[in-house]
Design an enzyme around this catalytic site. Sequence first.
Site, PDB file in Angstrom:
ATOM      1  N   PRO A 138      76.209  96.638 -56.696  1.00  0.00           N
ATOM      2  CA  PRO A 138      76.184  95.601 -57.747  1.00  0.00           C
ATOM      3  C   PRO A 138      77.309  94.593 -57.508  1.00  0.00           C
ATOM      4  CG  PRO A 138      76.286  97.828 -58.677  1.00  0.00           C
ATOM      5  CD  PRO A 138      76.526  97.952 -57.209  1.00  0.00           C
ATOM      6  N   GLU A 139      76.953  93.334 -57.465  1.00  0.00           N
ATOM      7  CA  GLU A 139      77.936  92.271 -57.274  1.00  0.00           C
ATOM      8  C   GLU A 139      78.206  91.619 -58.627  1.00  0.00           C
ATOM      9  OE1 GLU A 139      79.527  91.532 -54.591  1.00  0.00           O
ATOM     10  OE2 GLU A 139      78.426  92.619 -53.045  1.00  0.00           O
TER      11      GLU A 139
END
Length: 271
Positions: free
Chosen positions: A2-3
């Site tokens: 997840p960014e």
Amino acid sequence: MPELPEVETTRRGIIPHIVDQTIEQVIIRAPKLRWPIPKSISKHLPGQVVRSIERRAKYLLVAFDTGTLIIHLGMSGRLQALSTTTTANKHDHVDIGFKNGCWLRYTDPRRFGSILWTTDAPLEHKLLCQLGPEPFDKSFTAEFLVTRAKNKKLAVKHFIMDSKVVVGVGNIYASEALFAAEIDPRTAANQVTSQQYSLLVKHIQRILKLAIKNGGTTLKDFLDTDGNPGYFSQKLQVYGRADLNCLRCDGKITALQIGQRNTFFCPGCQH
Ligand SMILES: [Zn+2]
């Protein structure tokens, strides 16, 4: 992984369900994440109200009157607001139940995430206090980057991915922003001109905003159940396009490693 856009999307998704709501119970099934989840939270969180959920870099800060939960999704973490309880699966490590019937569920197959508790100012926490500005912050400017890049000979791509310089520019976004700004990712950070940094700032902000609007980029761990990549990946201009034609010139996209991360660029139009 997840960014920043996925974390921001998560934050916006759970706010309507749990802010101003009172916790009824906390179930910790597997406390061993990157660091142990403090067991004490299952005693002192029930009865408390979630006051706000903020984001700093890729950390979610869930504020209560007595302290703050600092949540990081690690490599494969997911935080979901469920309207009703469902049977927990193997990787559903934590459930937080609310009096309104909602459940906040933390799922993390690879267990590199973390859930920590602090009673101090969360931004002063040792994990957060050394972070660079947010990409949308007013202080994130070309002048700021020129100053930070002084005497730094490392590749500009590596430089802008350093969370002490600016947070949230993950590997995909770095390649995409450098392509849009027509900057060779191998250029030494101190050789990039102020004009180029100005373009880079503009494109980092534009690309991250677009990704947030689309719910984040989808990576390997985020393939849907049919194994299809997410919709944002279809909008990628350069990342993952090795040996394909550049969308802007006649050149071919080149792939190489910078700072041990896959990097894609067009030697024809990035200088
Ligand atoms: Zn090109």
